[in-house]
Design a protein around this motif. Sequence first.
Motif, mmCIF file in Angstrom:
data_model
loop_
_atom_site.group_PDB
_atom_site.id
_atom_site.type_symbol
_atom_site.label_atom_id
_atom_site.label_comp_id
_atom_site.label_asym_id
_atom_site.label_seq_id
_atom_site.Cartn_x
_atom_site.Cartn_y
_atom_site.Cartn_z
ATOM 1 N N LEU A 183 -9.830 52.878 16.355
ATOM 2 C CA LEU A 183 -11.442 52.207 16.124
ATOM 3 C C LEU A 183 -12.026 51.936 14.468
ATOM 4 C CD1 LEU A 183 -13.006 52.854 19.613
ATOM 5 C CD2 LEU A 183 -12.132 50.308 18.675
ATOM 6 N N PRO A 184 -12.396 51.562 14.234
ATOM 7 C CA PRO A 184 -13.427 52.132 12.915
ATOM 8 C C PRO A 184 -14.041 52.923 13.375
ATOM 9 C CG PRO A 184 -13.908 49.622 13.174
ATOM 10 C CD PRO A 184 -13.639 49.704 14.584
ATOM 11 N N PRO A 185 -14.876 53.872 11.775
ATOM 12 C CA PRO A 185 -15.564 54.918 12.043
ATOM 13 C C PRO A 185 -17.192 54.239 12.347
ATOM 14 C CG PRO A 185 -14.920 54.687 10.140
ATOM 15 C CD PRO A 185 -14.616 54.275 10.627
ATOM 16 N N VAL A 186 -17.862 53.361 12.046
ATOM 17 C CA VAL A 186 -18.724 53.117 12.429
ATOM 18 C C VAL A 186 -18.579 52.199 13.087
ATOM 19 C CG1 VAL A 186 -21.230 52.388 11.544
ATOM 20 C CG2 VAL A 186 -19.770 54.163 9.530
ATOM 21 N N LEU A 187 -19.744 51.938 14.935
ATOM 22 C CA LEU A 187 -19.609 51.147 15.207
ATOM 23 C C LEU A 187 -20.969 50.377 14.754
ATOM 24 C CD1 LEU A 187 -16.887 52.294 18.076
ATOM 25 C CD2 LEU A 187 -16.717 50.816 15.318
ATOM 26 N N ARG A 188 -21.244 48.382 14.554
ATOM 27 C CA ARG A 188 -22.239 47.951 14.551
ATOM 28 C C ARG A 188 -22.251 47.462 15.447
ATOM 29 N NH1 ARG A 188 -24.489 44.442 11.378
ATOM 30 N NH2 ARG A 188 -22.453 44.354 9.548
ATOM 31 N N PRO A 189 -23.500 47.116 16.433
ATOM 32 C CA PRO A 189 -23.574 46.385 17.300
ATOM 33 C C PRO A 189 -23.607 44.623 16.282
ATOM 34 C CG PRO A 189 -24.930 48.378 17.837
ATOM 35 C CD PRO A 189 -24.235 48.173 16.616
ATOM 36 N N ASP A 190 -23.119 43.580 16.870
ATOM 37 C CA ASP A 190 -23.011 42.021 16.331
ATOM 38 C C ASP A 190 -22.650 42.072 15.267
ATOM 39 O OD1 ASP A 190 -25.092 41.280 18.337
ATOM 40 O OD2 ASP A 190 -26.576 42.257 17.331
ATOM 41 N N ALA A 191 -21.515 43.308 14.106
ATOM 42 C CA ALA A 191 -20.291 43.261 13.584
ATOM 43 C C ALA A 191 -19.635 42.414 14.507
ATOM 44 C CB ALA A 191 -20.681 44.329 12.540
ATOM 45 N N TRP A 192 -18.998 41.215 13.406
ATOM 46 C CA TRP A 192 -17.859 40.745 13.148
ATOM 47 C C TRP A 192 -16.341 41.418 13.193
ATOM 48 C CZ3 TRP A 192 -17.058 35.925 17.001
ATOM 49 C CH2 TRP A 192 -18.270 35.643 16.194
ATOM 50 N N LEU A 193 -15.558 41.420 14.166
ATOM 51 C CA LEU A 193 -13.861 42.234 13.609
ATOM 52 C C LEU A 193 -12.975 41.379 14.512
ATOM 53 C CD1 LEU A 193 -14.852 45.808 15.032
ATOM 54 C CD2 LEU A 193 -15.217 44.480 12.522
ATOM 55 N N GLU A 194 -12.054 41.507 13.791
ATOM 56 C CA GLU A 194 -11.108 40.808 13.720
ATOM 57 C C GLU A 194 -10.346 42.105 13.567
ATOM 58 O OE1 GLU A 194 -8.856 37.922 11.047
ATOM 59 O OE2 GLU A 194 -7.399 39.863 10.848
ATOM 60 N N VAL A 195 -9.678 42.117 15.472
ATOM 61 C CA VAL A 195 -8.604 43.645 15.862
ATOM 62 C C VAL A 195 -7.608 43.420 16.078
ATOM 63 C CG1 VAL A 195 -8.824 45.221 18.187
ATOM 64 C CG2 VAL A 195 -11.154 44.374 16.978
ATOM 65 N N THR A 196 -6.370 43.549 15.614
ATOM 66 C CA THR A 196 -5.118 43.937 16.015
ATOM 67 C C THR A 196 -4.975 44.500 17.018
ATOM 68 O OG1 THR A 196 -4.811 42.669 13.758
ATOM 69 C CG2 THR A 196 -2.849 43.641 15.211
ATOM 70 N N GLY A 197 -3.771 44.386 17.981
ATOM 71 C CA GLY A 197 -3.896 45.512 18.917
ATOM 72 C C GLY A 197 -2.802 45.361 20.267
ATOM 73 N N ARG A 198 -2.309 46.129 21.140
ATOM 74 C CA ARG A 198 -1.712 45.596 21.827
ATOM 75 C C ARG A 198 -2.070 45.871 23.576
ATOM 76 N NH1 ARG A 198 3.591 45.202 20.044
ATOM 77 N NH2 ARG A 198 4.249 45.365 18.262
ATOM 78 N N TYR A 199 -1.592 45.541 23.997
ATOM 79 C CA TYR A 199 -1.729 45.101 26.067
ATOM 80 C C TYR A 199 -2.053 46.762 26.116
ATOM 81 C CZ TYR A 199 -1.721 45.148 31.187
ATOM 82 O OH TYR A 199 -2.099 45.248 32.104
ATOM 83 N N ALA A 200 -3.185 47.188 26.965
ATOM 84 C CA ALA A 200 -3.510 48.518 27.780
ATOM 85 C C ALA A 200 -3.588 47.846 29.426
ATOM 86 C CB ALA A 200 -4.293 49.071 27.118
ATOM 87 N N THR A 201 -2.982 48.755 29.763
ATOM 88 C CA THR A 201 -3.046 48.105 31.185
ATOM 89 C C THR A 201 -4.449 48.992 32.271
ATOM 90 O OG1 THR A 201 -2.199 50.791 31.708
ATOM 91 C CG2 THR A 201 -0.976 48.474 31.686
ATOM 92 N N GLY A 211 -17.863 42.400 37.348
ATOM 93 C CA GLY A 211 -16.786 41.602 36.715
ATOM 94 C C GLY A 211 -15.009 42.534 36.204
ATOM 95 N N PRO A 212 -13.887 42.127 35.636
ATOM 96 C CA PRO A 212 -13.485 42.808 36.010
ATOM 97 C C PRO A 212 -13.116 42.769 33.681
ATOM 98 C CG PRO A 212 -12.332 40.726 36.264
ATOM 99 C CD PRO A 212 -14.105 40.856 36.970
ATOM 100 N N ILE A 213 -13.096 44.007 33.539
ATOM 101 C CA ILE A 213 -13.371 43.916 32.077
ATOM 102 C C ILE A 213 -11.940 44.351 31.132
ATOM 103 C CG2 ILE A 213 -14.042 45.114 29.743
ATOM 104 C CD1 ILE A 213 -16.912 44.845 31.067
ATOM 105 N N PRO A 214 -10.803 43.839 30.642
ATOM 106 C CA PRO A 214 -9.511 44.700 30.425
ATOM 107 C C PRO A 214 -9.448 45.123 29.006
ATOM 108 C CG PRO A 214 -9.506 42.198 30.365
ATOM 109 C CD PRO A 214 -11.292 42.582 30.595
ATOM 110 N N TYR A 215 -9.123 46.479 28.694
ATOM 111 C CA TYR A 215 -8.992 47.128 27.951
ATOM 112 C C TYR A 215 -8.323 46.407 26.995
ATOM 113 C CZ TYR A 215 -11.933 50.898 29.076
ATOM 114 O OH TYR A 215 -13.032 52.127 29.221
ATOM 115 N N LEU A 216 -8.153 46.737 25.612
ATOM 116 C CA LEU A 216 -7.419 46.751 24.308
ATOM 117 C C LEU A 216 -6.678 47.544 23.594
ATOM 118 C CD1 LEU A 216 -5.240 44.376 22.113
ATOM 119 C CD2 LEU A 216 -8.324 44.138 21.591
ATOM 120 N N LYS A 217 -5.931 47.314 23.362
ATOM 121 C CA LYS A 217 -5.639 49.220 22.818
ATOM 122 C C LYS A 217 -5.293 49.171 21.052
ATOM 123 C CE LYS A 217 -2.573 53.240 22.105
ATOM 124 N NZ LYS A 217 -1.667 54.135 22.194
#
Length: 237
Positions: A183-201, A211-217
Amino acid sequence: MNRQAQAAVLFLLGAALLHAGTTGLYLRYVKAGLRPLLLASGAVLVVAALATAWYERRRHRSSRHTAEHPEPRISWLLLLPLLALILVAPPALGSYSAVRTGTALQRPYGYGPLPAGDPVPLSVVDYASRAAYGHGRSLHGRAVRVTGFLALDHAGSPYLVRMALNCCAADAQPVKIALTGELPPVLRPDAWLEVTGRYATRVAHDPVNNGPIPYLKVTSARPVPVPHDPYDETWNN
């Protein structure tokens, strides 16, 4: 308010609707599929305004000595939606609404095959439904690319969110993906990100509605501008 003023207000309302429909401002209020109806409504109002002005001018010429009776002053309230549309362009719903509203993820009827090539671009709704309800079967071995805005819960846990809507911004609800990994070192709410990753179980449960909230690695993430249409209309496709 006399007839001339009514015509002017109708014309301005119609022009404002046409402006919103041709500039993309309408996407802050309604889904993209309603654009033709919005443009048609604006055109009807403009035509009605011109017809009213023409009729009133003709009537005034034929009865110059007839007293004119103005409409009630409450008619000026018609200016309120016009001023709201012109002066107050609301921002798209963001992290404040997302963390206070339970995820609206719904079980889909089915899943289409993913296109070839990695990373495969997916909407937040598509990834979340495949991960939570499809148990990630279509995501195994695939790299995905997802775009959304950041939201942080009360504990500081990051979510990638997109507000999904059925009709308009008034019924928009969040769909959330929990983020882990690089993850980026600074996480700013409402900032738009393009995230690349893989399925996390792992699948968490939303504290608001369970409700369900799945993870993304996450393997990489980069900031991106706010998209032209900030809402997710996957449900309408």
